[in-house]
Scaffold this active site. Structure first.
Site, PDB file in Angstrom:
ATOM      1  CG  ASN A  38      42.093  82.702  82.592  1.00 49.11           C
ATOM      2  OD1 ASN A  38      41.815  81.994  83.751  1.00 49.11           O
ATOM      3  ND2 ASN A  38      41.512  83.438  81.786  1.00 49.11           N
ATOM      4  CG  HIS A 123      39.502  94.544  75.830  1.00 49.92           C
ATOM      5  ND1 HIS A 123      39.313  93.248  76.202  1.00 49.92           N
ATOM      6  CD2 HIS A 123      40.512  94.732  75.404  1.00 49.92           C
ATOM      7  CE1 HIS A 123      40.470  92.596  75.872  1.00 49.92           C
ATOM      8  NE2 HIS A 123      41.196  93.602  75.233  1.00 49.92           N
ATOM      9  NE  ARG A 148      39.183  92.917  72.337  1.00 50.04           N
ATOM     10  CZ  ARG A 148      39.217  91.665  73.373  1.00 50.04           C
ATOM     11  NH1 ARG A 148      40.403  90.955  72.954  1.00 50.04           N
ATOM     12  NH2 ARG A 148      38.352  91.220  74.049  1.00 50.04           N
ATOM     13  CE1 TYR A 160      38.170  88.359  72.487  1.00 50.53           C
ATOM     14  CE2 TYR A 160      38.035  86.874  74.478  1.00 50.53           C
ATOM     15  CZ  TYR A 160      38.424  87.853  73.625  1.00 50.53           C
ATOM     16  OH  TYR A 160      39.246  88.574  74.235  1.00 50.53           O
ATOM     17  CG  ASP A 211      41.090  88.481  70.025  1.00 54.35           C
ATOM     18  OD1 ASP A 211      41.464  88.446  71.248  1.00 54.35           O
ATOM     19  OD2 ASP A 211      41.320  87.452  69.346  1.00 54.35           O
ATOM     20  CG  HIS A 213      39.485  84.577  71.130  1.00 54.06           C
ATOM     21  ND1 HIS A 213      39.392  83.353  71.844  1.00 54.06           N
ATOM     22  CD2 HIS A 213      39.900  85.094  72.035  1.00 54.06           C
ATOM     23  CE1 HIS A 213      39.969  83.148  72.971  1.00 54.06           C
ATOM     24  NE2 HIS A 213      40.329  84.541  73.271  1.00 54.06           N
ATOM     25  CD  GLU A 237      44.334  89.643  69.822  1.00 54.03           C
ATOM     26  OE1 GLU A 237      43.647  90.903  69.941  1.00 54.03           O
ATOM     27  OE2 GLU A 237      44.518  88.611  70.808  1.00 54.03           O
ATOM     28  CD  GLU A 263      45.453  86.099  73.321  1.00 54.01           C
ATOM     29  OE1 GLU A 263      45.147  87.282  73.206  1.00 54.01           O
ATOM     30  OE2 GLU A 263      44.593  85.455  74.066  1.00 54.01           O
ATOM     31  NE  ARG A 284      47.369  90.023  71.070  1.00 54.56           N
ATOM     32  CZ  ARG A 284      46.795  90.731  72.326  1.00 54.56           C
ATOM     33  NH1 ARG A 284      47.644  91.709  72.779  1.00 54.56           N
ATOM     34  NH2 ARG A 284      45.969  89.753  73.006  1.00 54.56           N
ATOM     35  CG  HIS A 313      47.333  88.257  76.186  1.00 55.74           C
ATOM     36  ND1 HIS A 313      47.418  87.031  76.836  1.00 55.74           N
ATOM     37  CD2 HIS A 313      46.209  88.653  76.099  1.00 55.74           C
ATOM     38  CE1 HIS A 313      46.297  86.611  77.275  1.00 55.74           C
ATOM     39  NE2 HIS A 313      45.418  87.559  76.610  1.00 55.74           N
ATOM     40  CG  ASP A 317      43.672  85.717  81.376  1.00 50.70           C
ATOM     41  OD1 ASP A 317      42.886  86.293  80.786  1.00 50.70           O
ATOM     42  OD2 ASP A 317      44.562  85.112  80.733  1.00 50.70           O
ATOM     43  CD  GLU A 340      44.731  92.427  75.836  1.00 50.45           C
ATOM     44  OE1 GLU A 340      45.570  91.700  75.361  1.00 50.45           O
ATOM     45  OE2 GLU A 340      43.621  91.978  75.484  1.00 50.45           O
ATOM     46  CD1 TRP A 403      35.249  80.164  74.034  1.00 53.71           C
ATOM     47  CD2 TRP A 403      37.327  80.746  74.955  1.00 53.71           C
ATOM     48  NE1 TRP A 403      34.886  81.274  74.675  1.00 53.71           N
ATOM     49  CE2 TRP A 403      36.506  81.812  75.211  1.00 53.71           C
ATOM     50  CE3 TRP A 403      38.561  80.980  75.115  1.00 53.71           C
ATOM     51  CZ2 TRP A 403      36.693  82.765  75.976  1.00 53.71           C
ATOM     52  CZ3 TRP A 403      38.975  82.099  75.743  1.00 53.71           C
ATOM     53  CH2 TRP A 403      37.942  83.013  76.509  1.00 53.71           C
TER      54      TRP A 403
HETATM   55  C1  CS2 Z   1      42.049  87.808  74.752  1.00 57.37           C
HETATM   56  C2  CS2 Z   1      42.278  86.970  76.112  1.00 57.37           C
HETATM   57  O1  CS2 Z   1      42.679  89.756  75.577  1.00 57.37           O
HETATM   58  C3  CS2 Z   1      42.744  88.797  74.384  1.00 57.37           C
HETATM   59  O2  CS2 Z   1      43.297  89.231  73.505  1.00 57.37           O
HETATM   60  O3  CS2 Z   1      42.659  86.699  73.819  1.00 57.37           O
HETATM   61  O4  CS2 Z   1      41.042  87.676  76.687  1.00 57.37           O
HETATM   62  C4  CS2 Z   1      42.129  85.717  76.228  1.00 57.37           C
HETATM   63  O5  CS2 Z   1      40.777  85.370  75.706  1.00 57.37           O
HETATM   64  C5  CS2 Z   1      42.159  85.404  77.627  1.00 57.37           C
HETATM   65  O6  CS2 Z   1      43.512  85.970  78.133  1.00 57.37           O
HETATM   66  C6  CS2 Z   1      42.068  83.834  78.061  1.00 57.37           C
HETATM   67  O7  CS2 Z   1      42.664  83.704  79.237  1.00 57.37           O
HETATM   68 MG    MG Z   2      43.202  87.702  72.101  1.00 59.86          MG
END
Ligand code: CS2
Ligand code: MG
Length: 403
Positions: A38, A123, A148, A160, A211, A213, A237, A263, A284, A313, A317, A340, A403
């Protein structure tokens, strides 16, 4: 011998960018692999087209392990997300071909089914706690056993995991990086309140995940984990950036909330210390970014020694090719945890016809030979690549943050 006759990358953007590798054998068998990274898609497409594909032509497609080792050891500059996503795409495509040649769904070659289905989590997100819980109720009504929760943070304009379009979350949203603003103190007040309300509203039978993040220091992560303990999360996470595995010792000292990470990992070496020291509960790492099915099986085998389970993960994306591969792996791997499942849009699903299906909270890869997914190249060609970056994150004083 199944001689590789041709291979090509297909870059398409049905709502978001995907990179797919297609390998063809002299006997007319084809296999697909997901190579989507991504925000850096073209780097992997070039790595495949300019550096990998020339080395594949003429090789025996059955030699999955030898080709994996050739691409890993032969690169000299090994590991990293670009290299390992490229190797992953080759690996997925070769397993697809091998299973098609054997006339069976891939999971049968991985040891057969170890369970009836792959438990997934959806999600639920919203600007407010109420919106988030309403979305969570929708997921529970659809049969999800796990959800989630990501909610807006009072005082922050964005955070996020909260998307404009509730069902589909796509963070790569701009031609140049969007700038988000973050406040740990505001977040640490909001997150426990979200889960207190969630348990009140949803009860205890649904698994709840969250998450972080990568945004907290280890001690802040320890505090959040402790604050969340009464709500019995399935996992917390990416509590802190995972370049420093020792950081998870600090988190572990303060909380029993289960931890998931990985991830962004792309090889077993990224996972090793966290698994061997049992600093995490779920790994992950994914088929696409961690070297394919061949390497992910190695990571899962190491994890099994330490009671660490898989939690691959599966964001939007990662293409339906990746999801199909993850489901064959997840149906068979002994120490499966959860998968996920951020649903793709209908536009994406049309480009990637697939056999996997959702039923009552579980996905199943289906019984089609191979991965059970393909790319419709004519349709893919109608969605040209568009540069799209993931956002960047700054603190309220302007400092760059994770991020
Ligand atoms: C996230 C993702 O799904 C998740 O757990 O961490 O959405 C992540 O932000 C994206 O895959 C980044 O491209
Ligand atoms: Mg994540």
């Amino acid at each position: 011998m199944l001689k590789i006759a041709a291979a090509r990358t297909v870059v398409t953007s049905p709502g978001r960018n995907f990179v797919t590798l297609k390998i063809e054998t002299q006997d007319g068998l084809t296999g697909v692999g997901d190579a989507t990274l991504n925000g850096r898609e073209l780097a992997v497409a070039s790595y495949l087209s300019d550096h990998v594909i020339p080395c594949l032509i003429g090789r025996d497609a059955h030699q999955i392990e030898d080709i994996w080792q050739y691409l890993y050891k032969g690169a000299y500059w090994r590991r990293g997300p670009v290299t390992m996503s490229a190797i992953a795409a080759v690996d997925m495509a070769l397993w697809d071909i091998k299973a098609k040649a054997a006339g069976m769904p891939l999971y049968q070659l991985l040891g057969g089914a170890s369970r009836t289905g792959v438990m997934v989590y959806g999600h639920a997100n919203g600007e407010t706690v109420e919106e988030t819980l309403a979305a969570a109720r929708d997921y529970v009504a659809q049969g999800y056993k796990a959800v989630r929760l990501q909610s807006g943070v009072p005082g922050l304009t964005s955070t996020y995991g909260v998307s404009k379009d509730k069902l589909f979350y796509e963070p790569a949203d701009a031609d140049l990086p969007t700038e988000n603003v973050w406040s740990t103190s505001k977040y640490l007040r909001a997150a426990p309140a979200l889960f207190a309300a969630a348990r009140e509203a949803l009860g205890w039978d649904v698994h709840l995940l969250h998450d972080v993040h990568h945004r907290l220091t280890p001690i802040d992560a320890g505090r959040l984990g402790k604050d969340l303990e009464p709500y019995r999360l399935f996992w917390m996470e990416d509590a802190t950036p995972a370049e420093n595995p020792e950081a998870f010792r600090i988190i572990r000292q303060h909380t029993t909330t289960p931890l998931a990470v990985g991830e962004v990992f792309n090889s077993i070496w990224d996972c090793k210390q966290l698994i061997e020291e049992q600093l995490i509960d779920y790994i992950r790492a994914t088929v696409t970014h961690a070297g394919g099915i061949t390497h992910l099986r190695r990571i899962a085998s190491l994890a099994a020694l330490y009671n660490v389970r898989t939690g691959c993960h599966g964001a939007t994306d990662l293409s339906p090719v990746s999801m199909a591969a993850a489901l064959h792996f997840g149906l068979s791997v002994p120490n499966f945890g959860i998968q996920e499942y951020m649903r793709h849009t209908a536009e994406t699903d049309a480009v990637f016809p697939h056999a996997y299906s959702f039923d009552d909270g579980y996905l199943h890869p289906g019984e089609a030979p191979g991965l059970g997914v393909d790319i419709d190249e004519a349709l893919a060609a109608k969605h040209p690549y568009r540069r799209a970056y993931l956002p960047v994150n700054r603190l309220e004083d302007g400092s760059m943050h994770d991020w």
